[in-house]
Design a protein around this motif. Sequence first.
Motif, PDB file in Angstrom:
ATOM      1  N   GLU A 249       0.812  -1.212   0.000  1.00 29.25           N
ATOM      2  CA  GLU A 249       0.000   0.000   0.000  1.00 29.25           C
ATOM      3  C   GLU A 249       0.848   1.265   0.000  1.00 29.25           C
ATOM      4  OE1 GLU A 249      -2.841  -0.014   3.120  1.00 29.25           O
ATOM      5  OE2 GLU A 249      -3.901  -1.796   2.380  1.00 29.25           O
ATOM      6  N   SER A 250       1.940   1.266   0.730  1.00 28.22           N
ATOM      7  CA  SER A 250       2.755   2.475   0.852  1.00 28.22           C
ATOM      8  C   SER A 250       3.872   2.545  -0.179  1.00 28.22           C
ATOM      9  CB  SER A 250       3.357   2.565   2.258  1.00 28.22           C
ATOM     10  OG  SER A 250       4.145   1.405   2.531  1.00 28.22           O
ATOM     11  N   ASN A 251       4.537   1.419  -0.451  1.00 24.63           N
ATOM     12  CA  ASN A 251       5.673   1.392  -1.381  1.00 24.63           C
ATOM     13  C   ASN A 251       5.558   0.180  -2.309  1.00 24.63           C
ATOM     14  OD1 ASN A 251       7.003   3.653  -0.036  1.00 24.63           O
ATOM     15  ND2 ASN A 251       7.463   2.202   1.609  1.00 24.63           N
ATOM     16  N   PRO A 252       4.632   0.218  -3.253  1.00 24.63           N
ATOM     17  CA  PRO A 252       4.388  -0.987  -4.069  1.00 24.63           C
ATOM     18  C   PRO A 252       5.528  -1.336  -5.011  1.00 24.63           C
ATOM     19  CG  PRO A 252       3.129   0.878  -4.909  1.00 24.63           C
ATOM     20  CD  PRO A 252       3.738   1.324  -3.617  1.00 24.63           C
ATOM     21  N   TRP A 253       6.439  -0.384  -5.303  1.00 21.51           N
ATOM     22  CA  TRP A 253       7.496  -0.661  -6.266  1.00 21.51           C
ATOM     23  C   TRP A 253       8.436  -1.785  -5.829  1.00 21.51           C
ATOM     24  CZ3 TRP A 253       7.188   4.050  -3.620  1.00 21.51           C
ATOM     25  CH2 TRP A 253       8.115   4.215  -2.598  1.00 21.51           C
ATOM     26  N   VAL A 254       8.452  -2.071  -4.512  1.00 23.30           N
ATOM     27  CA  VAL A 254       9.320  -3.135  -4.020  1.00 23.30           C
ATOM     28  C   VAL A 254       8.936  -4.480  -4.636  1.00 23.30           C
ATOM     29  CG1 VAL A 254      10.152  -4.332  -1.953  1.00 23.30           C
ATOM     30  CG2 VAL A 254       9.688  -1.875  -1.866  1.00 23.30           C
ATOM     31  N   SER A 255       7.651  -4.670  -4.879  1.00 23.11           N
ATOM     32  CA  SER A 255       7.172  -5.918  -5.490  1.00 23.11           C
ATOM     33  C   SER A 255       6.897  -5.791  -6.981  1.00 23.11           C
ATOM     34  CB  SER A 255       5.891  -6.390  -4.792  1.00 23.11           C
ATOM     35  OG  SER A 255       6.129  -6.714  -3.438  1.00 23.11           O
ATOM     36  N   ILE A 256       6.697  -4.569  -7.463  1.00 17.11           N
ATOM     37  CA  ILE A 256       6.349  -4.389  -8.878  1.00 17.11           C
ATOM     38  C   ILE A 256       7.491  -4.806  -9.787  1.00 17.11           C
ATOM     39  CG2 ILE A 256       5.921  -2.638 -10.645  1.00 17.11           C
ATOM     40  CD1 ILE A 256       4.122  -1.204  -8.668  1.00 17.11           C
ATOM     41  N   GLY A 257       8.729  -4.444  -9.441  1.00 17.00           N
ATOM     42  CA  GLY A 257       9.878  -4.767 -10.286  1.00 17.00           C
ATOM     43  C   GLY A 257      10.049  -6.259 -10.532  1.00 17.00           C
ATOM     44  N   PRO A 258      10.182  -7.066  -9.492  1.00 13.69           N
ATOM     45  CA  PRO A 258      10.303  -8.515  -9.726  1.00 13.69           C
ATOM     46  C   PRO A 258       9.050  -9.127 -10.340  1.00 13.69           C
ATOM     47  CG  PRO A 258      10.149  -8.035  -7.379  1.00 13.69           C
ATOM     48  CD  PRO A 258      10.351  -6.731  -8.074  1.00 13.69           C
ATOM     49  N   GLY A 259       7.867  -8.567 -10.019  1.00 14.41           N
ATOM     50  CA  GLY A 259       6.648  -9.082 -10.636  1.00 14.41           C
ATOM     51  C   GLY A 259       6.639  -8.868 -12.145  1.00 14.41           C
ATOM     52  N   LEU A 260       7.091  -7.692 -12.586  1.00 15.49           N
ATOM     53  CA  LEU A 260       7.186  -7.429 -14.019  1.00 15.49           C
ATOM     54  C   LEU A 260       8.217  -8.340 -14.676  1.00 15.49           C
ATOM     55  CD1 LEU A 260       7.012  -3.518 -14.149  1.00 15.49           C
ATOM     56  CD2 LEU A 260       5.282  -5.137 -14.950  1.00 15.49           C
ATOM     57  N   ALA A 261       9.316  -8.599 -13.979  1.00 17.76           N
ATOM     58  CA  ALA A 261      10.344  -9.487 -14.535  1.00 17.76           C
ATOM     59  C   ALA A 261       9.784 -10.890 -14.752  1.00 17.76           C
ATOM     60  CB  ALA A 261      11.553  -9.534 -13.596  1.00 17.76           C
ATOM     61  N   ILE A 262       9.023 -11.397 -13.792  1.00 14.54           N
ATOM     62  CA  ILE A 262       8.397 -12.716 -13.950  1.00 14.54           C
ATOM     63  C   ILE A 262       7.419 -12.709 -15.117  1.00 14.54           C
ATOM     64  CG2 ILE A 262       6.885 -14.407 -12.851  1.00 14.54           C
ATOM     65  CD1 ILE A 262       8.075 -13.512 -10.161  1.00 14.54           C
ATOM     66  N   MET A 263       6.604 -11.664 -15.200  1.00 10.97           N
ATOM     67  CA  MET A 263       5.603 -11.582 -16.265  1.00 10.97           C
ATOM     68  C   MET A 263       6.261 -11.556 -17.642  1.00 10.97           C
ATOM     69  SD  MET A 263       2.912  -8.536 -17.145  1.00 10.97           S
ATOM     70  CE  MET A 263       4.227  -7.620 -17.952  1.00 10.97           C
ATOM     71  N   ILE A 264       7.296 -10.743 -17.805  1.00  6.08           N
ATOM     72  CA  ILE A 264       7.968 -10.625 -19.103  1.00  6.08           C
ATOM     73  C   ILE A 264       8.619 -11.949 -19.493  1.00  6.08           C
ATOM     74  CG2 ILE A 264       9.918  -9.533 -20.276  1.00  6.08           C
ATOM     75  CD1 ILE A 264       9.239  -6.976 -18.695  1.00  6.08           C
ATOM     76  N   THR A 265       9.275 -12.608 -18.547  1.00  6.54           N
ATOM     77  CA  THR A 265       9.966 -13.855 -18.852  1.00  6.54           C
ATOM     78  C   THR A 265       8.983 -14.959 -19.218  1.00  6.54           C
ATOM     79  OG1 THR A 265      11.685 -13.219 -17.264  1.00  6.54           O
ATOM     80  CG2 THR A 265      11.672 -15.497 -18.021  1.00  6.54           C
ATOM     81  N   VAL A 266       7.935 -15.100 -18.441  1.00  7.77           N
ATOM     82  CA  VAL A 266       6.939 -16.134 -18.715  1.00  7.77           C
ATOM     83  C   VAL A 266       6.220 -15.855 -20.033  1.00  7.77           C
ATOM     84  CG1 VAL A 266       4.778 -17.154 -17.898  1.00  7.77           C
ATOM     85  CG2 VAL A 266       6.635 -16.713 -16.289  1.00  7.77           C
ATOM     86  N   LEU A 267       5.884 -14.595 -20.281  1.00  7.58           N
ATOM     87  CA  LEU A 267       5.245 -14.230 -21.545  1.00  7.58           C
ATOM     88  C   LEU A 267       6.151 -14.562 -22.725  1.00  7.58           C
ATOM     89  CD1 LEU A 267       2.938 -12.851 -23.119  1.00  7.58           C
ATOM     90  CD2 LEU A 267       4.121 -10.668 -22.739  1.00  7.58           C
ATOM     91  N   GLY A 268       7.445 -14.274 -22.581  1.00  8.40           N
ATOM     92  CA  GLY A 268       8.377 -14.573 -23.659  1.00  8.40           C
ATOM     93  C   GLY A 268       8.444 -16.053 -23.970  1.00  8.40           C
ATOM     94  N   PHE A 269       8.548 -16.892 -22.953  1.00  2.44           N
ATOM     95  CA  PHE A 269       8.617 -18.334 -23.185  1.00  2.44           C
ATOM     96  C   PHE A 269       7.310 -18.874 -23.745  1.00  2.44           C
ATOM     97  CE2 PHE A 269      12.333 -18.420 -20.249  1.00  2.44           C
ATOM     98  CZ  PHE A 269      13.198 -19.100 -21.085  1.00  2.44           C
ATOM     99  N   ASN A 270       6.178 -18.343 -23.295  1.00  3.35           N
ATOM    100  CA  ASN A 270       4.896 -18.812 -23.818  1.00  3.35           C
ATOM    101  C   ASN A 270       4.726 -18.443 -25.289  1.00  3.35           C
ATOM    102  OD1 ASN A 270       3.751 -20.171 -21.630  1.00  3.35           O
ATOM    103  ND2 ASN A 270       3.052 -18.282 -20.680  1.00  3.35           N
ATOM    104  N   LEU A 271       5.075 -17.209 -25.647  1.00  3.95           N
ATOM    105  CA  LEU A 271       4.976 -16.805 -27.053  1.00  3.95           C
ATOM    106  C   LEU A 271       5.946 -17.596 -27.926  1.00  3.95           C
ATOM    107  CD1 LEU A 271       4.670 -12.911 -26.702  1.00  3.95           C
ATOM    108  CD2 LEU A 271       2.869 -14.527 -27.318  1.00  3.95           C
ATOM    109  N   LEU A 272       7.134 -17.826 -27.406  1.00  7.82           N
ATOM    110  CA  LEU A 272       8.114 -18.619 -28.156  1.00  7.82           C
ATOM    111  C   LEU A 272       7.623 -20.046 -28.342  1.00  7.82           C
ATOM    112  CD1 LEU A 272      10.912 -18.748 -29.457  1.00  7.82           C
ATOM    113  CD2 LEU A 272      11.859 -19.272 -27.206  1.00  7.82           C
ATOM    114  N   GLY A 273       7.057 -20.631 -27.299  1.00 11.96           N
ATOM    115  CA  GLY A 273       6.519 -21.986 -27.405  1.00 11.96           C
ATOM    116  C   GLY A 273       5.361 -22.073 -28.378  1.00 11.96           C
ATOM    117  N   ASP A 274       4.465 -21.088 -28.352  1.00 11.71           N
ATOM    118  CA  ASP A 274       3.349 -21.081 -29.301  1.00 11.71           C
ATOM    119  C   ASP A 274       3.850 -20.962 -30.732  1.00 11.71           C
ATOM    120  OD1 ASP A 274       1.507 -21.347 -27.295  1.00 11.71           O
ATOM    121  OD2 ASP A 274       1.066 -19.201 -27.137  1.00 11.71           O
ATOM    122  N   GLY A 275       4.870 -20.112 -30.932  1.00 13.39           N
ATOM    123  CA  GLY A 275       5.422 -19.969 -32.272  1.00 13.39           C
ATOM    124  C   GLY A 275       6.064 -21.248 -32.768  1.00 13.39           C
TER     125      GLY A 275
END
Length: 287
Positions: A249-275
């Motif tokens: 609630e007060s400092n969400p960026w502490v979790s946003i950075g690693p959360g975005l990293a997980i999202m980008i990596t998983v999205l990349g592997f899923n798109l690559l696998g679909d291709g």
Amino acid sequence: MTAAVRTLTPAQRSLRLFVRSPGAMVGLVLVLLVVIAAVAAPWVAPYDPVAYRPVDRMQGPSFSHLLGTDLYGRDLFSRVVFGARVSLAVSVLSIGLALLLGGVLGALSGFFLGWLDTVIMRLTDILLAFPAILLAIALLAFLGGGFWNLTLAIAIAYAAPFARVTRAAVLRLRDTMFVEASTALGATPGRILWRHVLPNAAAPILVEVTLRLAYAILAEAALSFLGLGTQPPAPAWGQMIADGRPFLESNPWVSIGPGLAIMITVLGFNLLGDGLRDVLDPRLRNA
């Protein structure tokens, strides 16, 4: 133009289709960015990821700290970059081990059938009866946390799907004409399986590897979030999200950075696998 297209080899046609697939190319770029960041982490990260700087604690994103800092003043961007090493290492090693274990069992099961097929498939049924993350938690409760135990737990949890996919691919090829011809020429079953069947069954297995890498990254993050993965102060994306949970609630960026990293990596592997699936599956390729 038509004549030139007809002279292309199957590998060249597959490569052309892959390059022309927007999703596959986006996935490849995302995966390459993560891999390059992990390999070049000492040069990309501006700070030591484990060095405490109490004077800089809980700062927001700025030019000095692109993703801000955590409770101990550690630069979050540096920790996210170094955390990519942990996530990729665990996922690649665990999926490689799962492929080795499940692939061997699945190949033997699909090629020889009989009682061996029954035993292996019943074993995979037992493993598949448990959700992968729950099975990994149970194994880690027995083995203990840490990098290598985490890798082994994820590998065991995902070995059964590889056994199923490999068995299906081998079973589809075991009665084909080139196998019968090799048998007639006196080739041993092991040679036929290794030199003729498995290379032709590689396409669905390769797609499964790519997709399971995304699952392994999610599993590593979830187990690290629960404190069962790589132990602090080593940076791990799941552990970083857990550290930032009290400050959402007060400092969400502490979790946003690693959360975005997980999202980008998983999205990349899923798109690559679909291709890869669209390129390697003859039915989808012809359509």
